[in-house]
Design a protein around this motif. Structure first.
Motif, PDB file in Angstrom:
ATOM      1  N   TYR A  67       0.831  -1.203   0.000  1.00  0.00           N
ATOM      2  CA  TYR A  67       0.000   0.000   0.000  1.00  0.00           C
ATOM      3  C   TYR A  67       0.871   1.261   0.000  1.00  0.00           C
ATOM      4  O   TYR A  67       0.535   2.266  -0.640  1.00  0.00           O
ATOM      5  CB  TYR A  67      -0.928   0.005   1.215  1.00  0.00           C
ATOM      6  CG  TYR A  67      -1.839  -1.204   1.295  1.00  0.00           C
ATOM      7  CD1 TYR A  67      -2.395  -1.762   0.148  1.00  0.00           C
ATOM      8  CD2 TYR A  67      -2.145  -1.793   2.519  1.00  0.00           C
ATOM      9  CE1 TYR A  67      -3.225  -2.868   0.216  1.00  0.00           C
ATOM     10  CE2 TYR A  67      -2.976  -2.896   2.605  1.00  0.00           C
ATOM     11  CZ  TYR A  67      -3.515  -3.434   1.449  1.00  0.00           C
ATOM     12  OH  TYR A  67      -4.333  -4.526   1.513  1.00  0.00           O
ATOM     13  N   LYS A  68       1.979   1.226   0.716  1.00  0.00           N
ATOM     14  CA  LYS A  68       2.897   2.368   0.727  1.00  0.00           C
ATOM     15  C   LYS A  68       3.480   2.613  -0.662  1.00  0.00           C
ATOM     16  O   LYS A  68       3.600   3.766  -1.105  1.00  0.00           O
ATOM     17  CB  LYS A  68       4.028   2.129   1.731  1.00  0.00           C
ATOM     18  CG  LYS A  68       3.604   2.212   3.194  1.00  0.00           C
ATOM     19  CD  LYS A  68       4.811   2.026   4.102  1.00  0.00           C
ATOM     20  CE  LYS A  68       4.439   2.179   5.561  1.00  0.00           C
ATOM     21  NZ  LYS A  68       5.609   1.978   6.457  1.00  0.00           N
ATOM     22  N   GLN A  69       3.850   1.528  -1.349  1.00  0.00           N
ATOM     23  CA  GLN A  69       4.417   1.676  -2.688  1.00  0.00           C
ATOM     24  C   GLN A  69       3.389   2.240  -3.659  1.00  0.00           C
ATOM     25  O   GLN A  69       3.724   3.061  -4.521  1.00  0.00           O
ATOM     26  CB  GLN A  69       4.929   0.323  -3.200  1.00  0.00           C
ATOM     27  CG  GLN A  69       6.024  -0.291  -2.347  1.00  0.00           C
ATOM     28  CD  GLN A  69       7.197   0.641  -2.130  1.00  0.00           C
ATOM     29  OE1 GLN A  69       7.738   1.216  -3.070  1.00  0.00           O
ATOM     30  NE2 GLN A  69       7.607   0.802  -0.873  1.00  0.00           N
ATOM     31  N   LEU A  70       2.136   1.816  -3.520  1.00  0.00           N
ATOM     32  CA  LEU A  70       1.077   2.335  -4.381  1.00  0.00           C
ATOM     33  C   LEU A  70       0.843   3.824  -4.130  1.00  0.00           C
ATOM     34  O   LEU A  70       0.609   4.600  -5.066  1.00  0.00           O
ATOM     35  CB  LEU A  70      -0.220   1.551  -4.160  1.00  0.00           C
ATOM     36  CG  LEU A  70      -0.256   0.128  -4.739  1.00  0.00           C
ATOM     37  CD1 LEU A  70      -1.539  -0.587  -4.324  1.00  0.00           C
ATOM     38  CD2 LEU A  70      -0.141   0.166  -6.262  1.00  0.00           C
ATOM     39  N   CYS A  71       0.917   4.217  -2.859  1.00  0.00           N
ATOM     40  CA  CYS A  71       0.754   5.638  -2.527  1.00  0.00           C
ATOM     41  C   CYS A  71       1.907   6.469  -3.080  1.00  0.00           C
ATOM     42  O   CYS A  71       1.692   7.588  -3.585  1.00  0.00           O
ATOM     43  CB  CYS A  71       0.646   5.818  -1.012  1.00  0.00           C
ATOM     44  SG  CYS A  71      -1.012   5.533  -0.357  1.00  0.00           S
ATOM     45  N   ASP A  72       3.117   5.944  -2.997  1.00  0.00           N
ATOM     46  CA  ASP A  72       4.272   6.642  -3.568  1.00  0.00           C
ATOM     47  C   ASP A  72       4.121   6.791  -5.077  1.00  0.00           C
ATOM     48  O   ASP A  72       4.422   7.846  -5.650  1.00  0.00           O
ATOM     49  CB  ASP A  72       5.566   5.894  -3.240  1.00  0.00           C
ATOM     50  CG  ASP A  72       5.909   5.950  -1.755  1.00  0.00           C
ATOM     51  OD1 ASP A  72       5.374   6.842  -1.065  1.00  0.00           O
ATOM     52  OD2 ASP A  72       6.710   5.105  -1.305  1.00  0.00           O
ATOM     53  N   ALA A  81      -6.101   7.893  -6.846  1.00  0.00           N
ATOM     54  CA  ALA A  81      -6.970   6.722  -6.669  1.00  0.00           C
ATOM     55  C   ALA A  81      -6.155   5.472  -6.337  1.00  0.00           C
ATOM     56  O   ALA A  81      -6.690   4.515  -5.743  1.00  0.00           O
ATOM     57  CB  ALA A  81      -7.799   6.488  -7.931  1.00  0.00           C
ATOM     58  N   LEU A  82      -4.876   5.481  -6.703  1.00  0.00           N
ATOM     59  CA  LEU A  82      -4.023   4.329  -6.410  1.00  0.00           C
ATOM     60  C   LEU A  82      -3.638   4.258  -4.935  1.00  0.00           C
ATOM     61  O   LEU A  82      -3.235   3.190  -4.452  1.00  0.00           O
ATOM     62  CB  LEU A  82      -2.750   4.382  -7.256  1.00  0.00           C
ATOM     63  CG  LEU A  82      -2.905   4.118  -8.761  1.00  0.00           C
ATOM     64  CD1 LEU A  82      -1.569   4.332  -9.458  1.00  0.00           C
ATOM     65  CD2 LEU A  82      -3.422   2.708  -9.005  1.00  0.00           C
ATOM     66  N   CYS A  83      -3.724   5.368  -4.232  1.00  0.00           N
ATOM     67  CA  CYS A  83      -3.309   5.406  -2.825  1.00  0.00           C
ATOM     68  C   CYS A  83      -4.397   4.804  -1.945  1.00  0.00           C
ATOM     69  O   CYS A  83      -5.530   5.296  -1.906  1.00  0.00           O
ATOM     70  CB  CYS A  83      -3.027   6.843  -2.407  1.00  0.00           C
ATOM     71  SG  CYS A  83      -2.279   6.959  -0.765  1.00  0.00           S
ATOM     72  N   ILE A  84      -4.049   3.729  -1.265  1.00  0.00           N
ATOM     73  CA  ILE A  84      -4.995   3.041  -0.385  1.00  0.00           C
ATOM     74  C   ILE A  84      -4.750   3.528   1.038  1.00  0.00           C
ATOM     75  O   ILE A  84      -3.813   3.095   1.716  1.00  0.00           O
ATOM     76  CB  ILE A  84      -4.817   1.513  -0.480  1.00  0.00           C
ATOM     77  CG1 ILE A  84      -5.057   1.063  -1.923  1.00  0.00           C
ATOM     78  CG2 ILE A  84      -5.756   0.793   0.478  1.00  0.00           C
ATOM     79  CD1 ILE A  84      -4.699  -0.381  -2.177  1.00  0.00           C
TER      80      ILE A  84
END
Length: 278
Positions: A67-72, A81-84
């Motif tokens: 989830y951290k990688q998606l937010c980055d 929208a990718l940031c969970i």
């Protein structure tokens, strides 16, 4: 008596063993494999805070690595929208023995994953003496590559498939009035099933390699039945993953890629066999 060609001589000069001797030998290999699984299972059981709190429940928390990688990534490309940043569900234990049972189950799953390379090596030690020298050369490195593919599959299942599936199922609602309150049994079963299924399904290139070496498969067959293979992949994904289409599609995508890679493996293996026969 006619002598066997060199490639048909067994790898060892051991005396012929009786059926009961083979069973006894197999029994000890299986016992050692189970002992390794037991050791890792006990270690995982005693490390409850890390194994259960960090590993098993990790994908249920927004600070999980994926989830951290998606937010980055969302911040870089500007697609928020990718940031969970929230997972709208809670995990409950609705059975008196629920938490204790899942503690044992999750520890056993970790034990299997951690001990898999050694357990496979033990089984291979039982199989390899019965192979001919040529067959042993063909299977050289089998333990390493099987273990490597299993590890890659487990990492994919844990870091990619599981968090994305958890996020999808946590946010899926047929009506806003219905809250997602997952039972601990359902959650742990879903996580362990996804991870172990990926580890096993990622063995496809090794299966293709040995079938090609055995003359049972060719790259032309794999190309001709590509569509059939993709259908089988989706069926395997449906059988080995939780019954939701999102997880099945997610696991099918890398398996289709592995099928394409397996065609390359089969092609190179087939060409090498052809050169050896010339």
């Amino acid at each position: 008596m006619q002598e066997l060609p060199p490639d048909q001589i067994h790898a060892t000069d051991q005396q012929e063993m009786s059926f009961l001797d083979h069973l006894e030998e197999l029994r000890w290999h299986v016992i050692r494999a189970f002992m390794a699984i037991t050791v890792f299972t006990v270690a995982a059981f005693l490390s409850k805070e890390f194994v259960f709190g960090t590993l098993i429940l990790g994908p249920s928390k927004t600070d999980f690595w994926t989830y951290k990688q998606l937010c980055d990534l969302a911040n870089v490309i500007g697609v928020q929208a990718l940031c969970i940043d929230k997972l709208p569900f809670i995990i409950q234990s609705r059975q008196m023995t629920g938490q204790f049972t899942m503690h044992i189950t999750s520890s056993f799953a970790v034990g299997i994953i951690a001990a898999f390379p050694y357990a496979f090596w033990e089984i291979w030690r039982f199989i390899s003496p019965g192979l001919y020298i040529k067959e042993r050369k063909i299977a050289r490195g089998a333990v390493f590559y099987v273990s490597l593919l299993f590890l890659i599959g487990v990492l994919f299942g844990y870091l990619i498939l599981t968090p994305l599936s958890v996020n999808f199922l946590a946010n899926y609602q047929i009506d806003p009035s219905i809250l997602n309150e997952f039972d601990i049994v359902s959650y742990v079963s879903t996580v362990t099933t996804l991870v172990l299924a990926c580890g096993l399904l990622f063995q496809l290139p090794m299966v293709v390699y040995f079938l090609t070496k055995a003359g049972l498969l060719t790259p032309d067959i794999m190309r001709s039945y590509r569509k059939h293979g993709i259908v089988v992949i989706f069926l395997l994904g449906a059988m080995l993953t939780p019954p939701d289409p999102f997880s099945q599609i997610l696991i099918a995508i890398p398996l289709i890629g592995l099928y394409q890679f397996s065609i390359t493996v089969s092609s190179r293996t087939f060409k090498k066999i052809s050169r050896d026969l010339d």
